[in-house]
Scaffold this motif. Structure first.
Motif, PDB file in Angstrom:
ATOM      1  N   GLU A  77      -3.061 -31.240 -27.296  1.00 15.49           N
ATOM      2  CA  GLU A  77      -3.258 -30.745 -28.791  1.00 15.49           C
ATOM      3  C   GLU A  77      -3.545 -29.300 -28.639  1.00 15.49           C
ATOM      4  O   GLU A  77      -2.979 -28.587 -29.564  1.00 15.49           O
ATOM      5  CB  GLU A  77      -3.884 -31.795 -29.582  1.00 15.49           C
ATOM      6  CG  GLU A  77      -3.282 -33.210 -29.931  1.00 15.49           C
ATOM      7  CD  GLU A  77      -3.372 -34.078 -28.454  1.00 15.49           C
ATOM      8  OE1 GLU A  77      -2.707 -34.952 -28.652  1.00 15.49           O
ATOM      9  OE2 GLU A  77      -4.244 -33.752 -27.836  1.00 15.49           O
ATOM     10  N   ILE A  78      -4.511 -29.123 -27.792  1.00 17.58           N
ATOM     11  CA  ILE A  78      -5.195 -27.630 -28.181  1.00 17.58           C
ATOM     12  C   ILE A  78      -4.384 -26.860 -27.258  1.00 17.58           C
ATOM     13  O   ILE A  78      -4.083 -25.445 -27.873  1.00 17.58           O
ATOM     14  CB  ILE A  78      -6.481 -27.591 -27.286  1.00 17.58           C
ATOM     15  CG1 ILE A  78      -7.386 -28.417 -27.776  1.00 17.58           C
ATOM     16  CG2 ILE A  78      -6.889 -26.410 -27.034  1.00 17.58           C
ATOM     17  CD1 ILE A  78      -8.931 -28.694 -27.216  1.00 17.58           C
ATOM     18  N   PHE A  79      -3.597 -27.174 -26.450  1.00 20.39           N
ATOM     19  CA  PHE A  79      -2.454 -26.225 -25.827  1.00 20.39           C
ATOM     20  C   PHE A  79      -1.311 -25.862 -26.800  1.00 20.39           C
ATOM     21  O   PHE A  79      -0.812 -24.790 -27.034  1.00 20.39           O
ATOM     22  CB  PHE A  79      -1.750 -26.462 -24.815  1.00 20.39           C
ATOM     23  CG  PHE A  79      -2.613 -26.670 -23.408  1.00 20.39           C
ATOM     24  CD1 PHE A  79      -2.993 -25.282 -22.762  1.00 20.39           C
ATOM     25  CD2 PHE A  79      -3.118 -27.508 -22.758  1.00 20.39           C
ATOM     26  CE1 PHE A  79      -3.389 -25.050 -21.762  1.00 20.39           C
ATOM     27  CE2 PHE A  79      -3.835 -27.379 -21.525  1.00 20.39           C
ATOM     28  CZ  PHE A  79      -4.343 -26.051 -21.111  1.00 20.39           C
ATOM     29  N   TYR A  80      -0.938 -26.889 -27.752  1.00 24.86           N
ATOM     30  CA  TYR A  80       0.072 -26.535 -28.812  1.00 24.86           C
ATOM     31  C   TYR A  80      -0.449 -25.710 -29.802  1.00 24.86           C
ATOM     32  O   TYR A  80       0.225 -24.875 -30.418  1.00 24.86           O
ATOM     33  CB  TYR A  80       0.502 -28.006 -29.288  1.00 24.86           C
ATOM     34  CG  TYR A  80       1.354 -28.801 -28.627  1.00 24.86           C
ATOM     35  CD1 TYR A  80       2.531 -28.160 -27.823  1.00 24.86           C
ATOM     36  CD2 TYR A  80       1.216 -30.351 -28.432  1.00 24.86           C
ATOM     37  CE1 TYR A  80       3.398 -28.763 -27.062  1.00 24.86           C
ATOM     38  CE2 TYR A  80       2.281 -30.989 -27.606  1.00 24.86           C
ATOM     39  CZ  TYR A  80       3.246 -30.383 -26.855  1.00 24.86           C
ATOM     40  OH  TYR A  80       3.823 -30.830 -26.239  1.00 24.86           O
ATOM     41  N   GLU A  81      -1.911 -25.905 -30.044  1.00 22.15           N
ATOM     42  CA  GLU A  81      -2.554 -24.936 -30.909  1.00 22.15           C
ATOM     43  C   GLU A  81      -2.479 -23.532 -30.379  1.00 22.15           C
ATOM     44  O   GLU A  81      -2.199 -22.429 -30.996  1.00 22.15           O
ATOM     45  CB  GLU A  81      -3.954 -25.315 -31.022  1.00 22.15           C
ATOM     46  CG  GLU A  81      -4.187 -26.617 -32.089  1.00 22.15           C
ATOM     47  CD  GLU A  81      -3.939 -26.226 -33.652  1.00 22.15           C
ATOM     48  OE1 GLU A  81      -3.759 -25.020 -34.008  1.00 22.15           O
ATOM     49  OE2 GLU A  81      -3.666 -27.283 -34.055  1.00 22.15           O
ATOM     50  N   ILE A  82      -2.720 -23.231 -29.124  1.00 26.86           N
ATOM     51  CA  ILE A  82      -2.722 -21.803 -28.444  1.00 26.86           C
ATOM     52  C   ILE A  82      -1.259 -21.234 -28.456  1.00 26.86           C
ATOM     53  O   ILE A  82      -1.047 -20.381 -28.729  1.00 26.86           O
ATOM     54  CB  ILE A  82      -3.157 -22.093 -27.096  1.00 26.86           C
ATOM     55  CG1 ILE A  82      -4.716 -22.549 -26.997  1.00 26.86           C
ATOM     56  CG2 ILE A  82      -3.082 -20.737 -26.304  1.00 26.86           C
ATOM     57  CD1 ILE A  82      -5.150 -22.722 -25.468  1.00 26.86           C
ATOM     58  N   PHE A  83      -0.238 -22.319 -28.435  1.00 25.52           N
ATOM     59  CA  PHE A  83       1.074 -21.737 -28.242  1.00 25.52           C
ATOM     60  C   PHE A  83       1.623 -21.439 -29.647  1.00 25.52           C
ATOM     61  O   PHE A  83       2.501 -20.647 -29.533  1.00 25.52           O
ATOM     62  CB  PHE A  83       1.973 -22.857 -27.705  1.00 25.52           C
ATOM     63  CG  PHE A  83       1.841 -23.254 -26.416  1.00 25.52           C
ATOM     64  CD1 PHE A  83       1.225 -22.536 -25.442  1.00 25.52           C
ATOM     65  CD2 PHE A  83       2.623 -24.634 -25.863  1.00 25.52           C
ATOM     66  CE1 PHE A  83       1.292 -23.068 -24.078  1.00 25.52           C
ATOM     67  CE2 PHE A  83       2.104 -24.920 -24.568  1.00 25.52           C
ATOM     68  CZ  PHE A  83       1.646 -24.120 -23.604  1.00 25.52           C
ATOM     69  N   GLU A  84       0.982 -21.845 -30.785  1.00 25.67           N
ATOM     70  CA  GLU A  84       1.279 -21.398 -32.145  1.00 25.67           C
ATOM     71  C   GLU A  84       1.193 -19.779 -32.029  1.00 25.67           C
ATOM     72  O   GLU A  84       1.880 -19.006 -32.895  1.00 25.67           O
ATOM     73  CB  GLU A  84       0.542 -22.022 -33.092  1.00 25.67           C
ATOM     74  CG  GLU A  84       0.754 -23.168 -33.380  1.00 25.67           C
ATOM     75  CD  GLU A  84       2.210 -23.504 -33.788  1.00 25.67           C
ATOM     76  OE1 GLU A  84       2.553 -22.518 -34.445  1.00 25.67           O
ATOM     77  OE2 GLU A  84       2.876 -24.663 -33.901  1.00 25.67           O
ATOM     78  N   TYR A  85       0.190 -19.112 -31.323  1.00 26.80           N
ATOM     79  CA  TYR A  85      -0.033 -17.644 -31.363  1.00 26.80           C
ATOM     80  C   TYR A  85       0.966 -16.854 -30.512  1.00 26.80           C
ATOM     81  O   TYR A  85       1.376 -15.816 -30.718  1.00 26.80           O
ATOM     82  CB  TYR A  85      -1.380 -17.521 -30.913  1.00 26.80           C
ATOM     83  CG  TYR A  85      -2.652 -17.882 -31.658  1.00 26.80           C
ATOM     84  CD1 TYR A  85      -3.198 -17.168 -32.586  1.00 26.80           C
ATOM     85  CD2 TYR A  85      -3.085 -18.969 -31.592  1.00 26.80           C
ATOM     86  CE1 TYR A  85      -4.028 -17.500 -33.243  1.00 26.80           C
ATOM     87  CE2 TYR A  85      -4.118 -19.623 -32.411  1.00 26.80           C
ATOM     88  CZ  TYR A  85      -4.696 -18.721 -33.110  1.00 26.80           C
ATOM     89  OH  TYR A  85      -5.703 -19.274 -34.035  1.00 26.80           O
ATOM     90  N   LEU A  86       1.841 -17.777 -29.782  1.00 29.99           N
ATOM     91  CA  LEU A  86       2.464 -16.853 -28.557  1.00 29.99           C
ATOM     92  C   LEU A  86       4.116 -16.947 -29.053  1.00 29.99           C
ATOM     93  O   LEU A  86       4.407 -17.994 -29.688  1.00 29.99           O
ATOM     94  CB  LEU A  86       2.335 -17.432 -27.454  1.00 29.99           C
ATOM     95  CG  LEU A  86       1.219 -17.706 -26.798  1.00 29.99           C
ATOM     96  CD1 LEU A  86       0.952 -18.070 -25.581  1.00 29.99           C
ATOM     97  CD2 LEU A  86       0.365 -16.094 -26.750  1.00 29.99           C
TER      98      LEU A  86
END
Length: 591
Positions: A47-56
């Motif tokens: 879930e945290i990686f998906y949050e990070i991916f939202e920036y990229l």
């Protein structure tokens, strides 16, 4: 169903902006879990990686994570990122990687594709076989495509049974509206269509008329036309759209053909038509009245902009039309641009009990200092109007029954006169600014007054239409608009300055350091010396459109492509205007 252009893309960008303010979330995650507990980066939850991916960007996600290990491959494959392909402006080498590793392997699952230049169109949709592999494609967006390429594609797109949304911007001048629309009407699943095109000023009006001799019906429910459309062909168009809910036409114009409204014997009742937005250019009131009587029985929302025939200012005529032919109308948003001199008695008719009971209020603005012939009469309640034209003075008399104006919906502000000192109008969400006039006394007070109306730091695009705006004033404006990514102005200011002197100025140095201009459109022609000045002023430039002196084209291109300096290290897209024998008389380069 609510339709908005590029909903998925816009919502994604909005979410990213909101998340950028959520500093506490990432502070807790990284400080407590990583630093305090000594976790490794890959130990973070999915879930945290998906949050990070939202920036990229999807390209960066894929290139940075996909080949790390099996877990990240599964994360990306099982995400929704690959369903929506928004290929913004990027270099050719970057796009080739994107095409090979992201787009082609996932074409069977893609639901949205947006392409930003004509070169991408040719590479992705190179054959009918390739097109038909996008079996789940629902939304297709072409930012620039040549008409001949679109006609080639259209027969194959008709076999994509889930394609319901089409947005196209044509790169070349349109030759025949009948050919364009008859092609689009082949798409029998299409519900939403937005078209943008241009017509040559000297083009034969007969050639652009829309005239389908046989009755062709389209299931389109939402139609947006950004371009000139002949008013005399409007009947024919509407009669092809029995399921129409929403129609918006940027410019309805008079044409010289012999088609008349009464010549068309076939009409249909548009029972689903609820929303109409038209800009009427030199269209007589009586002609438009016939359209209302024929098609607007069920219309609930009517947005109109017009620039001629003072009958449009006759409140009694409108009252009769609304009562007799638009009984369901609940929003009447009118904007009349033109001469309002000596028409105050007519305008005051819009303050009668009929308009007050419906809460439809009006006012007018004009530039007292220039001429009474320039002004605008408009609905003072903006009805989520996205653009606003600012004039010097307003008539307070028509505000007697009105509440304070709310401009929260406005995102594009047009400055049509000098800005009044201590202006009380506030536009909190404006991100695009257009100047339509040149002010002889442009100085710091202009910037100060403008900043009282809008947040200059919030602007992402500025268009300077007047050709005489001095270069020093453009640079001064850049010093207050650090988040600007698109700028458009005339090269006049470049021609009448000692650029070496300007370059040594502190304002130039400051503006070149803080501006984030990625896209620049210059009207007029630039010399090699002026282009060298431009790339120094805009070091982050990616896309450039300008005219050039023919004798210097080779030298300029050699300079822009040179690797001996890093002044154009981000530039990868060039449009050379006014070049014969190319698209729309332009030459496009992409590297």
């Amino acid at each position: 169903m609510q339709w908005q252009e590029n909903d998925v893309i816009q919502n994604s960008n909005w979410i990213k902006k909101r998340k950028l303010h959520n500093v506490d979330f990432f502070s807790d995650v990284f400080s407590k879990r990583i630093y305090s507990n000594r976790y490794h980066f890959e130990d973070l939850a999915n879930e945290i990686f998906y949050e990070i991916f939202e920036y990229l960007d999807l390209y960066d996600i894929y290139k940075g994570f996909f080949n790390l290990n099996q877990r990240f491959q599964n994360l990306i494959i099982n995400s929704n990122f690959l369903n929506q392909i928004n290929i913004s402006t990027m270099s050719k080498s970057k796009f080739e990687y994107y095409h090979k590793n992201i787009l082609l392997p996932n074409k069977h699952r893609i639901r949205l594709i947006r392409l930003s230049n004509p070169f991408m169109n040719e590479l992705i949709f190179s054959s009918a076989y390739t097109i038909l592999r996008f079996i789940h494609l629902e939304t297709l967006i072409f930012d620039h495509i040549e008409m001949k390429d679109f006609i080639k594609l259209i027969n194959h797109l008709a076999h994509l049974h889930e394609l319901y949304s089409l947005i196209i911007s044509l790169a070349d001048h349109i030759q025949s509206l009948s050919v364009l629309f008859s092609s689009i009407f082949q798409l029998k699943k299409l519900k939403y269509c937005k078209i943008e095109y241009t017509i040559k000023d000297d083009q034969n009006q007969k050639s652009i008329s829309f005239d389908l001799t046989r009755h062709v019906f389209s299931p389109i429910q939402y139609l947006i036309i950004n371009g000139d459309f002949p008013f005399n062909s409007l009947n024919n168009l509407l009669s092809c759209l029995p399921e129409l809910h929403h129609i918006s036409i940027q410019s309805l114009v008079n044409s010289n053909d012999n088609i008349k409204i009464d010549d068309l014997s076939y009409y249909i009742h548009l029972r689903y038509l609820k929303y109409v937005s038209f800009k009427l250019n030199s269209i007589d009131f009586n002609k438009f009245e016939n359209i209302i009587k024929q098609f607007f029985d069920y219309v609930e929302i009517l947005h109109l902009t017009m620039n001629s025939d003072e009958k449009y200012l006759n409140a009694k005529l409108w009252q009769q039309l609304i009562i007799s032919y638009m009984p369901y109308l609940r929003i009447f948003d009118m904007k009349y641009q033109g001469s309002i001199e000596n028409k105050y008695d007519i305008i005051k008719q819009f303050s009668s009990s009929f308009w007050i009971e419906k809460k439809w209020f009006f006012t007018h603005e004009h530039d007292w200092k220039s001429t009474m012939d320039r002004g605008v009469f408009y609905s003072s309640i903006p009805y989520r109007r996205k653009d606003y034209m600012y004039y010097w003075a307003s008539d307070e008399q028509l505000y007697s029954h009105n509440q304070e104006e709310n401009f929260n919906s406005v995102n594009h502000l047009f400055i049509c006169s000098k800005i009044k000192d201590h202006c009380l109008k506030c536009f909190p969400n404006v991100n695009q600014l257009t100047f339509t006039l040149f002010f002889d006394d442009w100085n710091d007070s202009i910037v100060r007054n403008l900043n009282c109306m809008i947040s200059l730091e919030q602007l992402t695009k500025i268009v300077l239409e007047p050709y005489r705006i001095p270069l020093k004033d453009i640079i001064r404006l850049l010093c207050f608009t650090s988040n600007l990514h698109t700028l458009q102005f005339h090269t006049f200011g470049l021609h009448h300055n000692n650029l070496d002197v300007v370059r040594r100025n502190y304002a130039f140095e400051y503006a070149s350091k803080i501006n984030k201009i990625k896209s620049l459109i210059l009207h007029g022609r630039c010399s090699l010396n002026e282009l060298e000045f431009i790339v120094n002023l805009f070091p982050q430039l990616k896309c450039l459109e300008t005219g050039m002196n023919r004798t210097e084209i080779q030298q300029i291109i050699r300079f822009l492509l040179s690797k001996t300096h890093n002044k154009t290290q981000h530039l990868f897209y060039l449009c050379i205007a006014y070049t014969p024998k190319y698209i729309n008389s332009n030459l496009y380069l992409w590297w």
